[in-house]
Design a protein around this motif. Sequence first.
Motif, short mmCIF file in Angstrom:
data_model
loop_
_atom_site.label_atom_id
_atom_site.label_comp_id
_atom_site.label_asym_id
_atom_site.label_seq_id
_atom_site.Cartn_x
_atom_site.Cartn_y
_atom_site.Cartn_z
N TRP A 24 0.83 -1.21 0.00
CA TRP A 24 0.00 0.00 0.00
C TRP A 24 0.86 1.26 0.00
O TRP A 24 0.57 2.22 -0.71
CB TRP A 24 -0.93 0.04 1.22
CG TRP A 24 -1.54 1.39 1.36
CD1 TRP A 24 -2.54 1.91 0.58
CD2 TRP A 24 -1.15 2.43 2.26
NE1 TRP A 24 -2.80 3.20 0.95
CE2 TRP A 24 -1.95 3.54 1.98
CE3 TRP A 24 -0.19 2.51 3.28
CZ2 TRP A 24 -1.84 4.73 2.68
CZ3 TRP A 24 -0.08 3.69 3.97
CH2 TRP A 24 -0.89 4.79 3.68
N ILE B 226 3.89 1.83 -1.16
CA ILE B 226 4.44 2.11 -2.49
C ILE B 226 3.35 2.65 -3.40
O ILE B 226 3.52 3.66 -4.10
CB ILE B 226 5.07 0.84 -3.11
CG1 ILE B 226 6.26 0.38 -2.24
CG2 ILE B 226 5.52 1.09 -4.53
CD1 ILE B 226 6.75 -1.02 -2.57
N GLY B 227 2.19 2.01 -3.34
CA GLY B 227 1.06 2.46 -4.15
C GLY B 227 0.64 3.86 -3.79
O GLY B 227 0.32 4.67 -4.65
N PHE B 228 0.67 4.16 -2.49
CA PHE B 228 0.28 5.50 -2.03
C PHE B 228 1.20 6.55 -2.62
O PHE B 228 0.76 7.58 -3.13
CB PHE B 228 0.32 5.53 -0.50
CG PHE B 228 0.11 6.89 0.09
CD1 PHE B 228 -1.16 7.45 0.13
CD2 PHE B 228 1.17 7.61 0.62
CE1 PHE B 228 -1.37 8.70 0.65
CE2 PHE B 228 0.97 8.86 1.17
CZ PHE B 228 -0.29 9.41 1.17
#
Lengths: 296, 300
Positions: free
Chosen positions: A22, A24-26
Motif C-alpha cells: 500500500w 508504495i502504491g500510495f
Amino acid sequence: MTAVSPLARREARRFHLFVSPWLIGFVLFSAGPIVAAVVLSFMKWNLLQTPSWIGFGNYARMFNDPEFWESIENTVQYGLGSVALGVTFTFVLALLLNQPLRFQGLFRTVMYLPSVVSGLATALLWINILHPDYGLINKLLASVGIDGPGWLASQEWAIPGLVLMSVWGAGNTIVIYLAGLQGIPKTLYEAAEIDGAGWWRRFWNVTVPMMSPVIFFNVVTGFIAALQSYVLILVMTEGGPGNATMVLGLYIYRQAFVYFDMGYAATLSWAMFVLVIIVTAIQFSLARRWVHYEFK
Amino acid sequence: MLLETAARPARTKPGPSLTSDQAERIRRIRRSGAYVLLIISSAVFLLPFLWMLTTSLKSDADNLAFPPQWLPDSFHVENYVKGWTGSLPFTRFLLNTILITALSMAGNLISCVLPAYAFARMRARAAGIMFTALLATMMIPREITLVPKFIMFSKLGWVDTYLPLVVPEFFGVALYIFLLRQFFTTIPQELIDAARIDGASELRILWSVMLPLAKPAIAAICLFSFVGNWNQYLENTLYLRSMEKITLAQGLGMFSGQYVTQYNQMMAVALLSMLPILVVFFLAQKTFIRGVTLTGIAGR
C-alpha cells in the motif's frame, strides 16, 4: 528517549514489510500524482509541446470562465437533488426492509440489484427509459394521461432525469441504513412502548435520533459521490443539451482528454476538491443541530 | 430509580379503548400495508430490468412502433445472437474484461490483506500517520490524480496496454484495506496469541486464523472489486485504444454509437454483459450483506 526493545523493533519491521504494497502504491498513485497536480495547475501543457510555467494563469482563467461556473451550478443541483431524494427515499425503504416480514431477503436483493449492475449498461438502459417518446417513464405517464417532459432532451428536465437514475442505483445507501437500524437497541423501543408511545412517536423520538449519525454519514458520502460522478453523464448526455448537464467532473474530463489542456484540467480538479471540502464543512456545521450522538 | 420505574406504568398505561383484539387487527393491517409498499417499490426497482428484457425481445418494427407498445408481438431471441456477433467482436471484449477483472481482483486481494492485517494487529511508530494517510486517500477526488496518472502512464508507454488498469490494483485500495482492518480488529487476540505460542508465523496466522474468520469481509471486497472492474468505463476508455484490447463496457458504448435505433439488440447485449455480475451477486449475496453490516461501512 526510551530504548526500543528488539521485539518491538522486529514487530515494527514486520509492520513496514506488510504495509509496503500500500505504501508504495500510495506514493506512486496518490501522493506523487497529487504533488504533480499542484505543479501542473500552474502550467500550460498540451502533452506535445514543452510545458510552460504560467503562474496563476489557469486560476485567473477559471474564475472568469462562465462554463466553469455553469458546471459548478449543475454539479450542486445534481448533488442536492440526488442526495435529497436518495437519502429520504432509501430511508423509507430501509425501514420497510427492516420489518420482520416474509421474503425479506428477496426484497432486499431486488432493491440492491441496480447498484450492482450500474455501469455502462445502466447508462444505456436509462437513455431509453428517459426517451421522450419511447421511454418507460413517459409511457407510464401517458397511461395516466400526463404528457411527460423531454427528460435528457430538454434543458430543465435533464438533471431531474439523472437524479432519478441515481436513486434507482442507491442500494448501498439502503444497506448502510439497514445496518444502522439493526444497531438500535430493542430496549429503547420497549421503553417507549411502555410509555405509551405510538408508532409515529417511536419513529420520531427513537428511530430518527438514533439513526441521525447514519443519516448524516449517508448525506456526506452521498454528496461527495454526487459531486464526483460524471461517467454515466458523459455517456448519456455528453453534458448537453446545451450545457445543461455539464457537471464539473465532465468539464475536467473534457479539458484534459478532449482539448488536452492538462494544466487547466488540474486547476479545475482542485476546484472540485475545494467544492467537496466546502460542502462537507457545511454538512458538519449543520450536523451539530440535528445529529444526535449517544456517547459524546 | 426504583420509584421512577414503579411509577411509570401507572402514568402511561396504553389508552383504555384498545383491547388486545383491536391491537392485533391494527398490527395485521400495518403488516399488510408494509407488504403492499414493499411490493410496489420492488416493482419500481425491477421495472427497468423487465423493460430491458421485453425491449430486447422485440422485432425491429415493434421497437420503433408509434405509439410505442409494452410487449413484443413475437419473441425475437435472435436479437441476442445478432447483437453479440454483429459488427463488434463482443466475445473478444468479454475475454478481455474477464482477464482484466481477474488480474485486478487477485491484485486487490493480495495487496489489501497484508496492510489491513498490519494496521489491525501490529505496532510501529509510523502506523498512526500512515493510517491517517490511508483515510485521507479515500476522501480525495480521483479527478485530481487522473491527469498526472495519465501523463505518467503515457510517458511509460503503457497506453493501449492493460498495465495502467492492472498494475495499480496490486498496490492496495484504501477503502478495502480500511474495511478489512475494521474486521480484523474484531477478531479476539487470544486466537492470535494461541497461534503464536504454537509457533505460527505472521503469514501463517493471517492465512489460517484471520482469513477464514474474515470470510464475509473478503466476500464483500471480492464483490466490490469484481463489480468495479467489470463496470470500469472511464479508465478503460482513457487507456485502451485498439479494437482487440477493449472491454465489454467500451464495446457497449460503441454499440450505442453505431446503431442508435436498434434498442432491441443493444438491450440484449447490455443484458448479456450484466449476466456475470448478476450470477456472482446471487451467489455471494448473503455473505456479502453480512460483510457490509459487520465491517462498519455503516460509519459507526
